[in-house]
Design a protein around this motif. Structure first.
Motif, PDB file in Angstrom:
ATOM      1  N   GLU A  73     -54.354  55.330 -38.867  1.00 28.72           N
ATOM      2  CA  GLU A  73     -55.173  56.066 -37.786  1.00 28.72           C
ATOM      3  C   GLU A  73     -55.295  55.708 -36.449  1.00 28.72           C
ATOM      4  O   GLU A  73     -55.122  56.406 -36.073  1.00 28.72           O
ATOM      5  N   GLU A  74     -55.791  55.233 -35.727  1.00 25.26           N
ATOM      6  CA  GLU A  74     -56.151  54.407 -34.581  1.00 25.26           C
ATOM      7  C   GLU A  74     -55.089  53.948 -33.652  1.00 25.26           C
ATOM      8  O   GLU A  74     -55.552  55.030 -32.606  1.00 25.26           O
ATOM      9  N   ILE A  75     -53.748  54.150 -33.931  1.00 19.72           N
ATOM     10  CA  ILE A  75     -53.223  53.811 -32.707  1.00 19.72           C
ATOM     11  C   ILE A  75     -52.723  55.854 -32.127  1.00 19.72           C
ATOM     12  O   ILE A  75     -52.733  55.774 -31.711  1.00 19.72           O
ATOM     13  N   PHE A  76     -52.854  56.153 -33.476  1.00 19.11           N
ATOM     14  CA  PHE A  76     -52.235  57.450 -33.664  1.00 19.11           C
ATOM     15  C   PHE A  76     -52.826  59.019 -32.239  1.00 19.11           C
ATOM     16  O   PHE A  76     -52.740  59.215 -31.971  1.00 19.11           O
ATOM     17  N   VAL A  77     -54.345  57.797 -32.591  1.00 23.27           N
ATOM     18  CA  VAL A  77     -55.819  58.650 -31.881  1.00 23.27           C
ATOM     19  C   VAL A  77     -55.414  58.117 -30.539  1.00 23.27           C
ATOM     20  O   VAL A  77     -55.890  59.602 -29.710  1.00 23.27           O
ATOM     21  N   GLY A  78     -55.708  56.776 -30.529  1.00 21.56           N
ATOM     22  CA  GLY A  78     -55.419  56.780 -29.604  1.00 21.56           C
ATOM     23  C   GLY A  78     -54.377  57.080 -28.374  1.00 21.56           C
ATOM     24  O   GLY A  78     -53.804  56.891 -27.231  1.00 21.56           O
ATOM     25  N   HIS A  79     -53.160  57.415 -28.648  1.00 22.31           N
ATOM     26  CA  HIS A  79     -51.950  58.024 -29.023  1.00 22.31           C
ATOM     27  C   HIS A  79     -51.879  59.786 -28.533  1.00 22.31           C
ATOM     28  O   HIS A  79     -50.818  60.118 -27.928  1.00 22.31           O
ATOM     29  N   LYS A  80     -52.835  60.039 -28.751  1.00 22.18           N
ATOM     30  CA  LYS A  80     -53.341  61.856 -29.208  1.00 22.18           C
ATOM     31  C   LYS A  80     -52.019  61.982 -30.240  1.00 22.18           C
ATOM     32  O   LYS A  80     -51.924  63.152 -29.518  1.00 22.18           O
ATOM     33  N   VAL A  81     -51.838  61.804 -30.889  1.00 22.29           N
ATOM     34  CA  VAL A  81     -50.905  62.277 -31.627  1.00 22.29           C
ATOM     35  C   VAL A  81     -51.121  63.771 -33.112  1.00 22.29           C
ATOM     36  O   VAL A  81     -52.974  62.645 -33.099  1.00 22.29           O
ATOM     37  N   THR A  82     -51.039  63.970 -32.614  1.00 14.98           N
ATOM     38  CA  THR A  82     -51.214  65.641 -33.374  1.00 14.98           C
ATOM     39  C   THR A  82     -50.767  65.578 -34.591  1.00 14.98           C
ATOM     40  O   THR A  82     -51.260  65.769 -35.291  1.00 14.98           O
ATOM     41  N   SER A  83     -49.881  65.493 -34.823  1.00 14.06           N
ATOM     42  CA  SER A  83     -48.986  65.171 -36.438  1.00 14.06           C
ATOM     43  C   SER A  83     -48.403  64.218 -36.595  1.00 14.06           C
ATOM     44  O   SER A  83     -47.050  64.171 -35.820  1.00 14.06           O
ATOM     45  N   PRO A  84     -48.315  63.202 -37.436  1.00 16.16           N
ATOM     46  CA  PRO A  84     -46.876  62.096 -37.460  1.00 16.16           C
ATOM     47  C   PRO A  84     -46.303  62.127 -37.613  1.00 16.16           C
ATOM     48  O   PRO A  84     -45.335  60.918 -37.580  1.00 16.16           O
ATOM     49  N   MET A  85     -45.835  63.344 -38.157  1.00 13.63           N
ATOM     50  CA  MET A  85     -44.897  64.066 -38.519  1.00 13.63           C
ATOM     51  C   MET A  85     -44.090  63.505 -37.209  1.00 13.63           C
ATOM     52  O   MET A  85     -42.311  63.998 -37.905  1.00 13.63           O
ATOM     53  N   LEU A  86     -43.886  64.201 -35.948  1.00  8.03           N
ATOM     54  CA  LEU A  86     -43.340  64.198 -35.403  1.00  8.03           C
ATOM     55  C   LEU A  86     -43.106  62.960 -34.870  1.00  8.03           C
ATOM     56  O   LEU A  86     -42.128  62.685 -33.928  1.00  8.03           O
ATOM     57  N   PHE A  87     -42.459  61.924 -35.780  1.00  5.98           N
ATOM     58  CA  PHE A  87     -42.558  60.587 -35.303  1.00  5.98           C
ATOM     59  C   PHE A  87     -42.039  59.569 -36.631  1.00  5.98           C
ATOM     60  O   PHE A  87     -42.118  58.795 -36.266  1.00  5.98           O
ATOM     61  N   GLY A  88     -41.634  60.657 -37.784  1.00  4.70           N
ATOM     62  CA  GLY A  88     -41.046  60.457 -38.331  1.00  4.70           C
ATOM     63  C   GLY A  88     -42.285  59.862 -39.355  1.00  4.70           C
ATOM     64  O   GLY A  88     -41.473  58.524 -40.369  1.00  4.70           O
ATOM     65  N   VAL A  89     -43.341  59.790 -39.355  1.00  2.00           N
ATOM     66  CA  VAL A  89     -44.599  59.472 -40.725  1.00  2.00           C
ATOM     67  C   VAL A  89     -45.068  60.470 -41.702  1.00  2.00           C
ATOM     68  O   VAL A  89     -45.579  61.182 -40.346  1.00  2.00           O
ATOM     69  N   ARG A  90     -45.453  60.180 -42.722  1.00  2.00           N
ATOM     70  CA  ARG A  90     -45.988  61.190 -43.156  1.00  2.00           C
ATOM     71  C   ARG A  90     -47.143  60.420 -44.090  1.00  2.00           C
ATOM     72  O   ARG A  90     -47.356  59.600 -44.109  1.00  2.00           O
TER      73      ARG A  90
END
Length: 399
Positions: A300-317
Protein backbone atom coordinates in the motif's frame (compact mmCIF):
# COMPACT_ATOMS: atom_id res chain seq x y z
CA UNK A 1 28.55 1.77 -21.15
CA UNK A 2 28.15 1.87 -17.41
CA UNK A 3 29.93 -0.82 -15.41
CA UNK A 4 27.87 -3.29 -13.43
CA UNK A 5 28.64 -2.18 -9.88
CA UNK A 6 25.07 -1.90 -8.67
CA UNK A 7 25.08 -4.93 -6.40
CA UNK A 8 27.83 -3.30 -4.37
CA UNK A 9 25.79 -0.20 -3.55
CA UNK A 10 24.64 0.02 0.07
CA UNK A 11 20.99 -0.93 0.26
CA UNK A 12 20.30 0.85 3.54
CA UNK A 13 20.62 4.39 2.21
CA UNK A 14 16.99 5.50 2.60
CA UNK A 15 17.76 9.08 3.66
CA UNK A 16 17.13 12.12 1.46
CA UNK A 17 20.47 12.56 -0.35
CA UNK A 18 22.68 15.57 0.28
CA UNK A 19 23.93 17.48 -2.76
CA UNK A 20 27.41 18.52 -1.66
CA UNK A 21 28.99 21.41 -3.56
CA UNK A 22 32.63 21.16 -4.69
CA UNK A 23 35.60 22.56 -2.84
CA UNK A 24 37.23 25.72 -4.15
CA UNK A 25 39.74 25.15 -6.97
CA UNK A 26 38.54 21.56 -7.43
CA UNK A 27 39.79 19.90 -10.62
CA UNK A 28 36.21 18.87 -11.48
CA UNK A 29 33.79 21.30 -9.81
CA UNK A 30 30.86 18.89 -9.75
CA UNK A 31 28.18 18.67 -7.09
CA UNK A 32 28.07 15.29 -5.37
CA UNK A 33 24.87 13.35 -6.07
CA UNK A 34 24.47 12.14 -2.49
CA UNK A 35 27.06 12.02 0.28
CA UNK A 36 28.92 9.19 -1.47
CA UNK A 37 28.13 10.53 -4.96
CA UNK A 38 26.24 7.35 -5.84
CA UNK A 39 22.56 8.17 -5.36
CA UNK A 40 21.60 7.48 -9.04
CA UNK A 41 23.19 4.04 -8.72
CA UNK A 42 21.25 3.47 -5.50
CA UNK A 43 17.97 4.28 -7.30
CA UNK A 44 18.84 1.78 -10.03
CA UNK A 45 19.51 -0.82 -7.35
CA UNK A 46 16.03 -0.19 -5.93
CA UNK A 47 14.57 -0.59 -9.42
CA UNK A 48 16.36 -3.91 -9.90
CA UNK A 49 15.72 -5.32 -6.43
CA UNK A 50 12.02 -4.62 -5.70
CA UNK A 51 9.57 -6.55 -7.87
CA UNK A 52 6.62 -4.27 -7.02
CA UNK A 53 8.57 -1.07 -7.64
CA UNK A 54 10.01 -2.42 -10.90
CA UNK A 55 6.58 -3.47 -12.16
CA UNK A 56 5.01 -0.09 -11.40
CA UNK A 57 7.84 1.88 -13.03
CA UNK A 58 7.93 -0.20 -16.22
CA UNK A 59 4.12 -0.15 -16.46
CA UNK A 60 4.16 3.63 -16.18
CA UNK A 61 6.73 3.74 -18.95
CA UNK A 62 4.42 1.64 -21.12
CA UNK A 63 1.44 3.91 -20.45
CA UNK A 64 3.46 7.08 -21.11
CA UNK A 65 4.86 5.86 -24.43
CA UNK A 66 1.37 4.84 -25.54
CA UNK A 67 1.07 3.87 -29.17
CA UNK A 68 4.00 5.96 -30.33
CA UNK A 69 4.44 9.36 -31.91
CA UNK A 70 2.16 10.99 -34.46
CA UNK A 71 2.47 14.12 -36.59
CA UNK A 72 -0.20 16.79 -36.74
CA UNK A 73 0.05 17.33 -40.46
CA UNK A 74 -2.72 19.92 -41.01
CA UNK A 75 -1.28 22.98 -42.75
CA UNK A 76 2.19 21.49 -43.26
CA UNK A 77 3.92 21.65 -46.61
CA UNK A 78 5.20 18.36 -48.11
CA UNK A 79 8.76 19.42 -47.28
CA UNK A 80 7.85 20.07 -43.64
CA UNK A 81 6.14 16.71 -43.36
CA UNK A 82 9.25 15.00 -44.74
CA UNK A 83 11.46 16.78 -42.19
CA UNK A 84 9.21 15.86 -39.29
CA UNK A 85 8.88 12.27 -40.43
CA UNK A 86 12.65 12.03 -40.68
CA UNK A 87 12.93 13.28 -37.08
CA UNK A 88 10.40 10.68 -35.91
CA UNK A 89 11.97 7.82 -37.86
CA UNK A 90 15.64 8.66 -37.21
CA UNK A 91 16.19 11.02 -34.32
CA UNK A 92 19.80 9.82 -34.46
CA UNK A 93 21.83 7.35 -36.51
CA UNK A 94 20.64 4.36 -34.52
CA UNK A 95 17.22 5.08 -33.04
CA UNK A 96 13.73 6.27 -33.81
CA UNK A 97 12.05 8.89 -31.65
CA UNK A 98 9.95 6.14 -30.08
CA UNK A 99 13.05 4.19 -29.02
CA UNK A 100 14.72 7.30 -27.62
CA UNK A 101 11.65 8.49 -25.71
CA UNK A 102 11.24 5.03 -24.15
CA UNK A 103 14.62 5.58 -22.48
CA UNK A 104 13.98 9.16 -21.39
CA UNK A 105 10.52 8.33 -20.00
CA UNK A 106 12.00 5.45 -17.98
CA UNK A 107 14.76 7.71 -16.64
CA UNK A 108 12.16 10.30 -15.71
CA UNK A 109 10.24 7.72 -13.68
CA UNK A 110 13.34 6.33 -11.93
CA UNK A 111 15.34 9.52 -11.33
CA UNK A 112 12.92 12.42 -11.86
CA UNK A 113 14.79 13.64 -14.92
CA UNK A 114 16.88 12.68 -17.95
CA UNK A 115 19.83 13.81 -20.07
CA UNK A 116 20.06 14.21 -23.84
CA UNK A 117 23.20 14.79 -25.85
CA UNK A 118 22.41 17.33 -28.57
CA UNK A 119 24.41 17.26 -31.80
CA UNK A 120 24.36 20.32 -34.08
CA UNK A 121 25.42 20.58 -37.71
CA UNK A 122 27.67 23.28 -39.17
CA UNK A 123 24.70 25.60 -39.56
CA UNK A 124 24.05 25.42 -35.83
CA UNK A 125 20.88 23.36 -36.30
CA UNK A 126 20.02 20.36 -34.16
CA UNK A 127 20.75 17.28 -36.25
CA UNK A 128 20.68 14.41 -33.70
CA UNK A 129 19.62 13.61 -30.15
CA UNK A 130 21.14 10.82 -28.04
CA UNK A 131 20.20 9.37 -24.68
CA UNK A 132 22.84 9.76 -21.95
CA UNK A 133 23.05 7.29 -19.07
CA UNK A 134 21.76 9.19 -16.03
CA UNK A 135 24.25 7.47 -13.70
CA UNK A 136 27.18 8.70 -15.79
CA UNK A 137 26.51 12.43 -15.41
CA UNK A 138 27.44 14.91 -12.71
CA UNK A 139 26.94 18.67 -12.95
CA UNK A 140 28.38 21.92 -11.68
CA UNK A 141 26.19 24.01 -9.37
CA UNK A 142 24.11 25.85 -12.01
CA UNK A 143 23.91 23.07 -14.65
CA UNK A 144 25.99 25.05 -17.13
CA UNK A 145 28.59 22.28 -17.44
CA UNK A 146 28.33 18.52 -17.21
CA UNK A 147 30.95 15.85 -16.46
CA UNK A 148 30.46 12.46 -18.09
CA UNK A 149 32.20 9.39 -16.66
CA UNK A 150 31.64 5.69 -16.05
CA UNK A 151 33.99 5.78 -13.07
CA UNK A 152 32.29 7.85 -10.35
CA UNK A 153 32.24 4.76 -8.12
CA UNK A 154 34.49 1.72 -7.99
CA UNK A 155 33.56 -1.95 -8.23
CA UNK A 156 32.98 -2.10 -4.48
CA UNK A 157 30.44 0.73 -4.68
CA UNK A 158 32.73 3.33 -3.11
CA UNK A 159 33.20 6.89 -4.35
CA UNK A 160 36.22 7.67 -6.51
CA UNK A 161 37.43 11.19 -5.83
CA UNK A 162 40.35 11.44 -8.26
CA UNK A 163 39.53 10.67 -11.88
CA UNK A 164 42.24 10.51 -14.53
CA UNK A 165 42.09 12.73 -17.62
CA UNK A 166 40.91 9.86 -19.82
CA UNK A 167 38.12 8.84 -17.38
CA UNK A 168 35.80 11.80 -17.88
CA UNK A 169 34.53 14.20 -20.51
CA UNK A 170 33.34 17.78 -20.03
CA UNK A 171 30.34 18.88 -22.13
CA UNK A 172 28.61 22.28 -21.89
CA UNK A 173 24.89 22.78 -21.38
CA UNK A 174 22.73 23.20 -24.47
CA UNK A 175 22.24 26.80 -25.62
CA UNK A 176 19.76 27.24 -28.52
CA UNK A 177 21.49 30.05 -30.43
CA UNK A 178 25.06 28.98 -29.80
CA UNK A 179 27.11 26.90 -32.23
CA UNK A 180 28.01 23.80 -30.24
CA UNK A 181 29.13 20.53 -31.86
CA UNK A 182 27.69 18.70 -28.85
CA UNK A 183 25.98 19.73 -25.65
CA UNK A 184 23.85 18.32 -22.83
CA UNK A 185 20.18 19.08 -22.27
CA UNK A 186 19.03 18.28 -18.73
CA UNK A 187 15.33 17.93 -17.98
CA UNK A 188 14.60 17.75 -14.25
CA UNK A 189 11.25 17.79 -12.54
CA UNK A 190 10.74 20.66 -10.12
CA UNK A 191 11.13 20.05 -6.41
CA UNK A 192 11.16 22.82 -3.81
CA UNK A 193 14.52 23.80 -2.33
CA UNK A 194 16.55 21.74 -4.81
CA UNK A 195 19.09 23.37 -7.08
CA UNK A 196 21.50 21.18 -9.01
CA UNK A 197 19.76 17.80 -9.21
CA UNK A 198 16.25 16.49 -8.75
CA UNK A 199 14.66 13.56 -6.91
CA UNK A 200 12.09 10.93 -7.95
CA UNK A 201 8.42 11.36 -7.09
CA UNK A 202 8.39 8.14 -5.06
CA UNK A 203 11.10 9.41 -2.68
CA UNK A 204 8.78 9.03 0.31
CA UNK A 205 8.19 5.35 -0.47
CA UNK A 206 11.87 4.36 -0.59
CA UNK A 207 11.89 2.78 2.90
CA UNK A 208 8.90 0.65 1.83
CA UNK A 209 10.63 -0.31 -1.44
CA UNK A 210 13.73 -1.38 0.48
CA UNK A 211 11.58 -3.42 2.85
CA UNK A 212 9.84 -5.09 -0.09
CA UNK A 213 13.18 -6.25 -1.47
CA UNK A 214 14.28 -7.47 1.95
CA UNK A 215 11.06 -9.47 2.36
CA UNK A 216 11.87 -11.27 -0.89
CA UNK A 217 15.39 -11.88 0.39
CA UNK A 218 14.01 -13.30 3.63
CA UNK A 219 11.81 -15.83 1.84
CA UNK A 220 14.71 -16.85 -0.41
CA UNK A 221 16.90 -17.38 2.66
CA UNK A 222 14.15 -19.35 4.35
CA UNK A 223 14.01 -21.76 1.41
CA UNK A 224 17.77 -22.17 1.44
CA UNK A 225 18.05 -22.48 5.20
CA UNK A 226 15.34 -25.12 5.38
CA UNK A 227 17.93 -27.43 3.80
CA UNK A 228 21.03 -25.93 5.33
CA UNK A 229 21.79 -25.69 9.01
CA UNK A 230 18.28 -26.55 10.18
CA UNK A 231 19.53 -29.19 12.69
CA UNK A 232 22.42 -29.31 15.14
CA UNK A 233 23.61 -32.50 16.82
CA UNK A 234 25.46 -31.91 20.09
CA UNK A 235 27.65 -34.77 21.42
CA UNK A 236 28.29 -34.37 25.15
CA UNK A 237 30.79 -37.16 25.73
CA UNK A 238 33.94 -35.10 25.31
CA UNK A 239 35.77 -33.17 22.59
CA UNK A 240 37.68 -35.46 20.19
CA UNK A 241 40.56 -34.55 17.92
CA UNK A 242 39.87 -32.54 14.72
CA UNK A 243 40.30 -35.72 12.60
CA UNK A 244 37.76 -37.61 14.71
CA UNK A 245 35.31 -34.67 14.47
CA UNK A 246 35.49 -34.70 10.67
CA UNK A 247 35.09 -38.48 10.55
CA UNK A 248 31.98 -38.39 12.78
CA UNK A 249 30.41 -35.59 10.71
CA UNK A 250 31.15 -37.51 7.50
CA UNK A 251 29.43 -40.63 8.83
CA UNK A 252 26.32 -38.68 9.86
CA UNK A 253 26.10 -36.96 6.47
CA UNK A 254 26.35 -40.27 4.62
CA UNK A 255 23.40 -41.54 6.64
CA UNK A 256 21.11 -38.52 6.70
CA UNK A 257 22.13 -35.91 4.13
CA UNK A 258 19.74 -35.56 1.14
CA UNK A 259 20.82 -37.10 -2.14
CA UNK A 260 20.76 -33.70 -3.91
CA UNK A 261 23.52 -32.49 -1.51
CA UNK A 262 21.48 -29.36 -0.76
CA UNK A 263 21.54 -29.87 3.00
CA UNK A 264 24.02 -29.55 5.79
CA UNK A 265 24.16 -30.75 9.38
CA UNK A 266 25.92 -28.91 12.18
CA UNK A 267 27.81 -31.09 14.66
CA UNK A 268 29.10 -29.86 18.00
CA UNK A 269 31.17 -31.62 20.71
CA UNK A 270 31.12 -30.58 24.39
CA UNK A 271 32.16 -32.00 27.75
CA UNK A 272 29.12 -32.97 29.78
CA UNK A 273 28.74 -35.65 32.45
CA UNK A 274 25.31 -36.66 31.16
CA UNK A 275 26.94 -37.91 27.93
CA UNK A 276 23.60 -37.89 26.08
CA UNK A 277 23.58 -36.55 22.48
CA UNK A 278 21.10 -33.71 21.84
CA UNK A 279 19.41 -32.64 18.57
CA UNK A 280 18.57 -28.92 18.36
CA UNK A 281 16.13 -27.28 15.92
CA UNK A 282 17.50 -24.14 14.26
CA UNK A 283 14.32 -22.95 12.53
CA UNK A 284 13.69 -19.20 12.32
CA UNK A 285 10.50 -19.10 14.40
CA UNK A 286 7.49 -17.02 13.36
CA UNK A 287 9.38 -14.46 11.26
CA UNK A 288 7.66 -15.65 8.07
CA UNK A 289 4.21 -14.84 9.48
CA UNK A 290 5.38 -11.41 10.59
CA UNK A 291 6.83 -10.63 7.14
CA UNK A 292 3.63 -11.81 5.47
CA UNK A 293 1.56 -9.41 7.59
CA UNK A 294 3.98 -6.60 6.78
CA UNK A 295 3.82 -7.24 3.05
CA UNK A 296 0.31 -5.80 2.67
CA UNK A 297 1.25 -2.53 4.38
CA UNK A 298 4.40 -2.24 2.29
CA UNK A 299 2.45 -2.76 -0.93
CA UNK A 300 0.00 0.00 0.00
CA UNK A 301 2.82 2.42 0.82
CA UNK A 302 4.54 1.74 -2.50
CA UNK A 303 1.28 2.34 -4.39
CA UNK A 304 0.73 5.63 -2.55
CA UNK A 305 4.32 6.72 -3.21
CA UNK A 306 3.82 6.05 -6.92
CA UNK A 307 0.44 7.85 -7.07
CA UNK A 308 -1.24 4.64 -8.21
CA UNK A 309 -5.00 5.30 -8.30
CA UNK A 310 -5.89 1.66 -8.95
CA UNK A 311 -3.60 -1.35 -8.42
CA UNK A 312 -5.68 -3.22 -11.02
CA UNK A 313 -3.89 -1.24 -13.75
CA UNK A 314 -0.67 -2.92 -12.61
CA UNK A 315 -2.05 -6.44 -12.37
CA UNK A 316 -2.79 -6.38 -8.63
CA UNK A 317 -6.25 -7.25 -7.29
CA UNK A 318 -7.07 -5.62 -3.95
CA UNK A 319 -9.90 -6.10 -1.49
CA UNK A 320 -13.13 -4.31 -2.42
CA UNK A 321 -12.33 -4.18 -6.15
CA UNK A 322 -14.39 -6.37 -8.45
CA UNK A 323 -12.00 -6.09 -11.36
CA UNK A 324 -14.73 -5.79 -14.01
CA UNK A 325 -14.15 -4.06 -17.32
CA UNK A 326 -16.17 -0.97 -16.44
CA UNK A 327 -14.18 -0.54 -13.25
CA UNK A 328 -10.95 -1.03 -15.22
CA UNK A 329 -11.99 1.63 -17.75
CA UNK A 330 -12.84 4.13 -15.04
CA UNK A 331 -9.53 3.46 -13.30
CA UNK A 332 -7.62 3.77 -16.57
CA UNK A 333 -9.27 7.08 -17.48
CA UNK A 334 -8.57 8.50 -14.02
CA UNK A 335 -4.91 7.45 -14.14
CA UNK A 336 -4.55 8.69 -17.73
CA UNK A 337 -5.88 12.14 -16.87
CA UNK A 338 -4.21 12.62 -13.50
CA UNK A 339 -0.80 11.05 -14.12
CA UNK A 340 -0.07 9.79 -17.64
CA UNK A 341 -1.18 12.83 -19.66
CA UNK A 342 1.02 15.26 -17.67
CA UNK A 343 3.97 12.89 -18.13
CA UNK A 344 3.30 12.64 -21.87
CA UNK A 345 3.20 16.44 -22.05
CA UNK A 346 6.72 16.50 -20.59
CA UNK A 347 8.04 14.22 -23.33
CA UNK A 348 6.09 16.08 -26.01
CA UNK A 349 7.37 19.44 -24.78
CA UNK A 350 11.02 18.36 -24.89
CA UNK A 351 10.94 16.73 -28.30
CA UNK A 352 8.80 19.44 -29.90
CA UNK A 353 11.43 21.88 -28.62
CA UNK A 354 14.10 20.09 -30.68
CA UNK A 355 11.95 19.09 -33.68
CA UNK A 356 12.57 20.85 -37.03
CA UNK A 357 8.93 22.02 -36.99
CA UNK A 358 7.62 23.05 -33.58
CA UNK A 359 4.49 21.84 -31.77
CA UNK A 360 3.49 19.21 -34.33
CA UNK A 361 4.40 16.01 -32.48
CA UNK A 362 2.23 14.20 -29.95
CA UNK A 363 2.07 10.79 -28.31
CA UNK A 364 -0.89 8.59 -29.15
CA UNK A 365 -2.30 7.42 -25.80
CA UNK A 366 -3.24 3.84 -25.15
CA UNK A 367 -6.92 3.04 -25.35
CA UNK A 368 -8.77 1.20 -22.58
CA UNK A 369 -10.25 -2.21 -23.34
CA UNK A 370 -13.91 -1.44 -23.97
CA UNK A 371 -16.64 -3.72 -22.60
CA UNK A 372 -18.38 -6.11 -24.96
CA UNK A 373 -22.16 -6.23 -25.18
CA UNK A 374 -24.49 -8.95 -26.35
CA UNK A 375 -26.58 -8.52 -29.51
CA UNK A 376 -29.70 -8.10 -27.35
CA UNK A 377 -28.16 -5.24 -25.39
CA UNK A 378 -26.86 -3.55 -28.54
CA UNK A 379 -30.34 -3.76 -30.10
CA UNK A 380 -31.84 -1.90 -27.15
CA UNK A 381 -29.30 0.97 -27.01
CA UNK A 382 -28.46 1.56 -30.69
CA UNK A 383 -30.54 2.82 -33.57
CA UNK A 384 -30.87 0.80 -36.78
CA UNK A 385 -28.54 3.20 -38.59
CA UNK A 386 -25.90 2.78 -35.87
CA UNK A 387 -26.24 -1.00 -36.07
CA UNK A 388 -25.85 -0.87 -39.87
CA UNK A 389 -22.69 1.24 -39.48
CA UNK A 390 -21.15 -1.26 -37.01
CA UNK A 391 -21.98 -4.22 -39.26
CA UNK A 392 -20.57 -2.39 -42.28
CA UNK A 393 -17.30 -1.69 -40.42
CA UNK A 394 -17.10 -5.36 -39.44
CA UNK A 395 -17.39 -6.46 -43.07
CA UNK A 396 -14.73 -3.94 -44.17
CA UNK A 397 -12.37 -5.26 -41.47
CA UNK A 398 -12.90 -8.83 -42.72
CA UNK A 399 -12.13 -7.80 -46.29
Amino acid sequence: TYRNTLLSISFSNDKIPAFIEPRKNAKLPYVKYGESNNYPEFLVTLFNRSAKHNSIVTSKQLYINGRGWQIKSEGLTPDQQVKLQGFVDNVNQFESLKELSEKTSLDCEIFGGFYLKVIKNRKGEVSELYHVNYCSVRSNTDNSEFYISDNWIDDAGNERTALKEDEFKIIPAYVPDKKQPESIYYYKSYRPNLKTYTLPEYIGAIPAIITDAEIANFHRAEIQNSFKGSKMIVFKNGVPSPEEMKKTKRQIEQQFKPTDKAGDILVDFVDDPSRVPEILDLQAGDFAAKYEALNKTIQEEIFVGHKVTSPMLFGVRTEGQLGGRNEMIEAFNLFQNTYISPKQQVQEGVYNYFAPIKNRLSIQPLEPVMPTFSETVLATILTKDEMREIIGNMYRDWE
